[in-house]
Write a protein that holds these residues in place. Structure first.
Motif, PDB file in Angstrom:
ATOM      1  N   ASP B  42      18.797  47.312  57.577  1.00 35.09           N
ATOM      2  CA  ASP B  42      20.126  47.908  57.544  1.00 35.09           C
ATOM      3  C   ASP B  42      19.972  49.407  57.359  1.00 35.09           C
ATOM      4  O   ASP B  42      19.014  49.865  56.737  1.00 35.09           O
ATOM      5  N   TYR B  43      20.907  50.160  57.902  1.00 33.39           N
ATOM      6  CA  TYR B  43      20.768  51.610  57.814  1.00 33.39           C
ATOM      7  C   TYR B  43      22.116  52.277  57.893  1.00 33.39           C
ATOM      8  O   TYR B  43      23.123  51.675  58.242  1.00 33.39           O
ATOM      9  N   THR B  44      22.115  53.561  57.560  1.00 29.19           N
ATOM     10  CA  THR B  44      23.342  54.344  57.584  1.00 29.19           C
ATOM     11  C   THR B  44      22.990  55.754  58.026  1.00 29.19           C
ATOM     12  O   THR B  44      21.832  56.100  58.200  1.00 29.19           O
ATOM     13  N   LYS B  45      24.005  56.577  58.207  1.00 31.19           N
ATOM     14  CA  LYS B  45      23.751  57.952  58.621  1.00 31.19           C
ATOM     15  C   LYS B  45      23.754  58.887  57.422  1.00 31.19           C
ATOM     16  O   LYS B  45      24.608  58.783  56.539  1.00 31.19           O
ATOM     17  N   LYS B  46      22.792  59.779  57.403  1.00 33.64           N
ATOM     18  CA  LYS B  46      22.712  60.776  56.340  1.00 33.64           C
ATOM     19  C   LYS B  46      22.389  62.107  56.998  1.00 33.64           C
ATOM     20  O   LYS B  46      21.327  62.252  57.611  1.00 33.64           O
ATOM     21  N   ASP B  47      23.297  63.032  56.889  1.00 26.79           N
ATOM     22  CA  ASP B  47      23.126  64.337  57.523  1.00 26.79           C
ATOM     23  C   ASP B  47      22.824  64.188  59.017  1.00 26.79           C
ATOM     24  O   ASP B  47      21.962  64.884  59.565  1.00 26.79           O
ATOM     25  N   GLY B  48      23.512  63.242  59.631  1.00 24.80           N
ATOM     26  CA  GLY B  48      23.361  63.093  61.077  1.00 24.80           C
ATOM     27  C   GLY B  48      22.184  62.245  61.521  1.00 24.80           C
ATOM     28  O   GLY B  48      22.055  61.934  62.704  1.00 24.80           O
ATOM     29  N   LYS B  49      21.316  61.884  60.587  1.00 20.98           N
ATOM     30  CA  LYS B  49      20.177  61.040  60.933  1.00 20.98           C
ATOM     31  C   LYS B  49      20.320  59.661  60.288  1.00 20.98           C
ATOM     32  O   LYS B  49      20.785  59.553  59.159  1.00 20.98           O
ATOM     33  N   VAL B  50      19.889  58.645  61.017  1.00 20.97           N
ATOM     34  CA  VAL B  50      19.934  57.314  60.419  1.00 20.97           C
ATOM     35  C   VAL B  50      18.768  57.150  59.463  1.00 20.97           C
ATOM     36  O   VAL B  50      17.634  57.534  59.749  1.00 20.97           O
ATOM     37  N   VAL B  51      19.069  56.606  58.300  1.00 22.35           N
ATOM     38  CA  VAL B  51      18.022  56.252  57.337  1.00 22.35           C
ATOM     39  C   VAL B  51      18.280  54.832  56.862  1.00 22.35           C
ATOM     40  O   VAL B  51      19.424  54.377  56.817  1.00 22.35           O
ATOM     41  N   ALA B  52      17.212  54.138  56.506  1.00 18.02           N
ATOM     42  CA  ALA B  52      17.343  52.743  56.090  1.00 18.02           C
ATOM     43  C   ALA B  52      17.947  52.650  54.703  1.00 18.02           C
ATOM     44  O   ALA B  52      17.637  53.451  53.823  1.00 18.02           O
ATOM     45  N   THR B  53      18.816  51.680  54.527  1.00 20.95           N
ATOM     46  CA  THR B  53      19.370  51.421  53.206  1.00 20.95           C
ATOM     47  C   THR B  53      18.697  50.218  52.560  1.00 20.95           C
ATOM     48  O   THR B  53      18.495  50.195  51.358  1.00 20.95           O
ATOM     49  N   SER B  54      18.369  49.234  53.368  1.00 25.69           N
ATOM     50  CA  SER B  54      17.795  48.004  52.815  1.00 25.69           C
ATOM     51  C   SER B  54      17.095  47.204  53.909  1.00 25.69           C
ATOM     52  O   SER B  54      17.406  47.330  55.084  1.00 25.69           O
ATOM     53  N   ILE B  55      16.135  46.415  53.478  1.00 28.19           N
ATOM     54  CA  ILE B  55      15.455  45.509  54.400  1.00 28.19           C
ATOM     55  C   ILE B  55      15.331  44.137  53.749  1.00 28.19           C
ATOM     56  O   ILE B  55      15.316  44.013  52.531  1.00 28.19           O
ATOM     57  N   VAL B  56      15.256  43.135  54.608  1.00 27.83           N
ATOM     58  CA  VAL B  56      15.034  41.776  54.133  1.00 27.83           C
ATOM     59  C   VAL B  56      13.712  41.286  54.718  1.00 27.83           C
ATOM     60  O   VAL B  56      13.528  41.296  55.935  1.00 27.83           O
ATOM     61  N   ALA B  57      12.818  40.887  53.839  1.00 22.72           N
ATOM     62  CA  ALA B  57      11.523  40.358  54.270  1.00 22.72           C
ATOM     63  C   ALA B  57      11.560  38.837  54.152  1.00 22.72           C
ATOM     64  O   ALA B  57      11.367  38.292  53.071  1.00 22.72           O
ATOM     65  N   SER B  58      11.830  38.204  55.271  1.00 21.16           N
ATOM     66  CA  SER B  58      11.945  36.743  55.257  1.00 21.16           C
ATOM     67  C   SER B  58      10.623  36.070  55.567  1.00 21.16           C
ATOM     68  O   SER B  58      10.486  34.868  55.397  1.00 21.16           O
ATOM     69  N   GLY B  59       9.687  36.865  56.078  1.00 23.25           N
ATOM     70  CA  GLY B  59       8.418  36.278  56.455  1.00 23.25           C
ATOM     71  C   GLY B  59       8.424  35.721  57.865  1.00 23.25           C
ATOM     72  O   GLY B  59       7.450  35.156  58.317  1.00 23.25           O
ATOM     73  N   ARG B  60       9.517  35.921  58.555  1.00 25.24           N
ATOM     74  CA  ARG B  60       9.582  35.413  59.921  1.00 25.24           C
ATOM     75  C   ARG B  60       8.567  36.103  60.810  1.00 25.24           C
ATOM     76  O   ARG B  60       8.006  35.507  61.705  1.00 25.24           O
ATOM     77  N   TYR B  61       8.384  37.384  60.580  1.00 17.60           N
ATOM     78  CA  TYR B  61       7.428  38.135  61.384  1.00 17.60           C
ATOM     79  C   TYR B  61       6.016  37.989  60.852  1.00 17.60           C
ATOM     80  O   TYR B  61       5.090  38.478  61.430  1.00 17.60           O
ATOM     81  N   ALA B  62       5.885  37.317  59.724  1.00 19.24           N
ATOM     82  CA  ALA B  62       4.583  36.921  59.208  1.00 19.24           C
ATOM     83  C   ALA B  62       3.619  38.075  59.025  1.00 19.24           C
ATOM     84  O   ALA B  62       2.421  37.917  59.138  1.00 19.24           O
ATOM     85  N   ASN B  63       4.162  39.251  58.767  1.00 14.26           N
ATOM     86  CA  ASN B  63       3.270  40.392  58.607  1.00 14.26           C
ATOM     87  C   ASN B  63       3.402  41.046  57.243  1.00 14.26           C
ATOM     88  O   ASN B  63       2.890  42.121  57.022  1.00 14.26           O
ATOM     89  N   ASP B  64       4.141  40.370  56.368  1.00 10.89           N
ATOM     90  CA  ASP B  64       4.387  40.967  55.072  1.00 10.89           C
ATOM     91  C   ASP B  64       3.214  40.719  54.136  1.00 10.89           C
ATOM     92  O   ASP B  64       3.032  39.611  53.661  1.00 10.89           O
ATOM     93  N   ALA B  65       2.453  41.740  53.899  1.00  6.00           N
ATOM     94  CA  ALA B  65       1.372  41.608  52.923  1.00  6.00           C
ATOM     95  C   ALA B  65       1.993  41.375  51.559  1.00  6.00           C
ATOM     96  O   ALA B  65       2.940  42.034  51.182  1.00  6.00           O
ATOM     97  N   LYS B  66       1.445  40.426  50.838  1.00  8.43           N
ATOM     98  CA  LYS B  66       2.090  40.022  49.597  1.00  8.43           C
ATOM     99  C   LYS B  66       1.531  40.714  48.349  1.00  8.43           C
ATOM    100  O   LYS B  66       1.756  40.275  47.242  1.00  8.43           O
ATOM    101  N   CYS B  67       0.786  41.810  48.557  1.00 10.86           N
ATOM    102  CA  CYS B  67       0.277  42.548  47.410  1.00 10.86           C
ATOM    103  C   CYS B  67       1.454  42.973  46.541  1.00 10.86           C
ATOM    104  O   CYS B  67       2.510  43.325  47.035  1.00 10.86           O
ATOM    105  N   ALA B  68       1.256  42.928  45.244  1.00  8.73           N
ATOM    106  CA  ALA B  68       2.320  43.339  44.340  1.00  8.73           C
ATOM    107  C   ALA B  68       2.620  44.820  44.539  1.00  8.73           C
ATOM    108  O   ALA B  68       1.724  45.634  44.709  1.00  8.73           O
ATOM    109  N   ASP B  69       3.888  45.151  44.535  1.00  9.98           N
ATOM    110  CA  ASP B  69       4.344  46.533  44.650  1.00  9.98           C
ATOM    111  C   ASP B  69       4.052  47.170  46.002  1.00  9.98           C
ATOM    112  O   ASP B  69       4.316  48.356  46.207  1.00  9.98           O
ATOM    113  N   VAL B  70       3.493  46.438  46.916  1.00  9.03           N
ATOM    114  CA  VAL B  70       3.282  46.975  48.265  1.00  9.03           C
ATOM    115  C   VAL B  70       3.788  45.954  49.276  1.00  9.03           C
ATOM    116  O   VAL B  70       3.521  44.761  49.162  1.00  9.03           O
ATOM    117  N   LEU B  71       4.520  46.462  50.263  1.00  9.75           N
ATOM    118  CA  LEU B  71       5.054  45.576  51.282  1.00  9.75           C
ATOM    119  C   LEU B  71       4.744  46.149  52.656  1.00  9.75           C
ATOM    120  O   LEU B  71       5.070  47.292  52.955  1.00  9.75           O
TER     121      LEU B  71
END
Lengths: 173, 173
Positions: B42-71
DNA sequence: TAGACGTAGA
DNA sequence: TCTACGTCTA
């Protein structure tokens, strides 16, 4: 304990009257009218055979004749409305088989139709709106089932449903 | 009158704490954590540029490294996980562009992770159950963005997100 | 109009 | 595992 789901029963659902309106498909599930989250044909087993309990006519398949008290309903499968995927002949299974059996057994089918309505706000943020709703149309009998060529040249099932007499008339919406 | 949607803001959402659990994606929309019904970014505009507000890691893309504090989070587009459709190179637009800009701008991104849980009943009929939930994981900073080959040989974006220090630890679930 | 890390039932 | 007359935002 035994869970009861009125949507698996044939015929009218207690508490739901002809003309009742719903904004979302999921509401049909919750209220017990139609258990399929997306699927247009819901069915259950009766004496070992599947028979249809309810159908939703959203107009996606664009084959619903709008004659009063008569509904032409296209079967499911074969992607008759999705040009993206490869179209195929529809098969007499799942919902299609259920509707065929409903005709043979003479069991009633609940019909929910998607109808145009005034703009209603979305529950998500009240920003976007929608201009349609799902309306419970009452009980129908499947009176005919035939195969014909769909828009992509493949065979589709076309069911004719007649509204069972003696039910409240559907007023203007 | 003006409609406020906390999900369009950057950073923490008032009333939502680290570790809060949700059963359905739509709940994230309602609560104002993530406006995308299905989309992972999800994203929004900030000073004319889109920036991300939030992401959902469902694991569907199976690329989420599960290290603590790192995604490690895979970008969107190109159908990297759907063998059905023709895979393509991901493009630096929409959510991918937003995450890239979040890195450049140093703006925080809310992270929601899908995690395994005990069986919980479905709201639809209480028959079927699910064994996962969406958990708010706190704020992360995008620290790296690179392109690499995905499972179908096409280019995908891979974003590295580091959990911002000073937030409550995530307990056992 | 198309894209999107959804859901539940068969 | 796959199908399904969904539903939203961009």
């Amino acid at each position: 304990r035994k869970w009861v789901n009125t949507a698996k029963l044939l015929g009218a659902v207690p508490g739901v009257e002809v003309g009742d309106r719903f904004r979302f498909r999921v509401e049909l599930v919750v209220i017990g009218l139609h258990r399929q989250f997306q699927g247009g044909i819901d069915y259950t087993k009766k004496d070992g055979k599947v028979v249809a309990t309810s159908i939703v006519a959203s107009g996606r398949y664009a084959n619903d004749a709008k004659c009063a008290d008569v509904l032409m309903y296209c079967g499911q499968g074969g992607n008759p409305s999705v040009a993206d995927k490869k179209p195929e002949d529809q098969k007499l299974k799942r919902g299609n088989l259920a509707l065929k059996n409903s005709m043979d057994e003479g069991t009633p089918v609940r019909v929910i139709r998607r109808r145009e309505t005034l703009k209603t706000p979305s529950i998500l943020g009240a920003r976007s709106g929608r201009n349609y709703a799902y309306v419970y149309d009452g009980l129908y009998a499947v009176t005919n089932c035939r195969q014909q060529r769909g828009p992509y040249g493949k065979l589709v099932f076309m069911f004719r449903l007649n509204r069972i007499p003696g039910q409240p008339k559907l007023g203007r919406f």
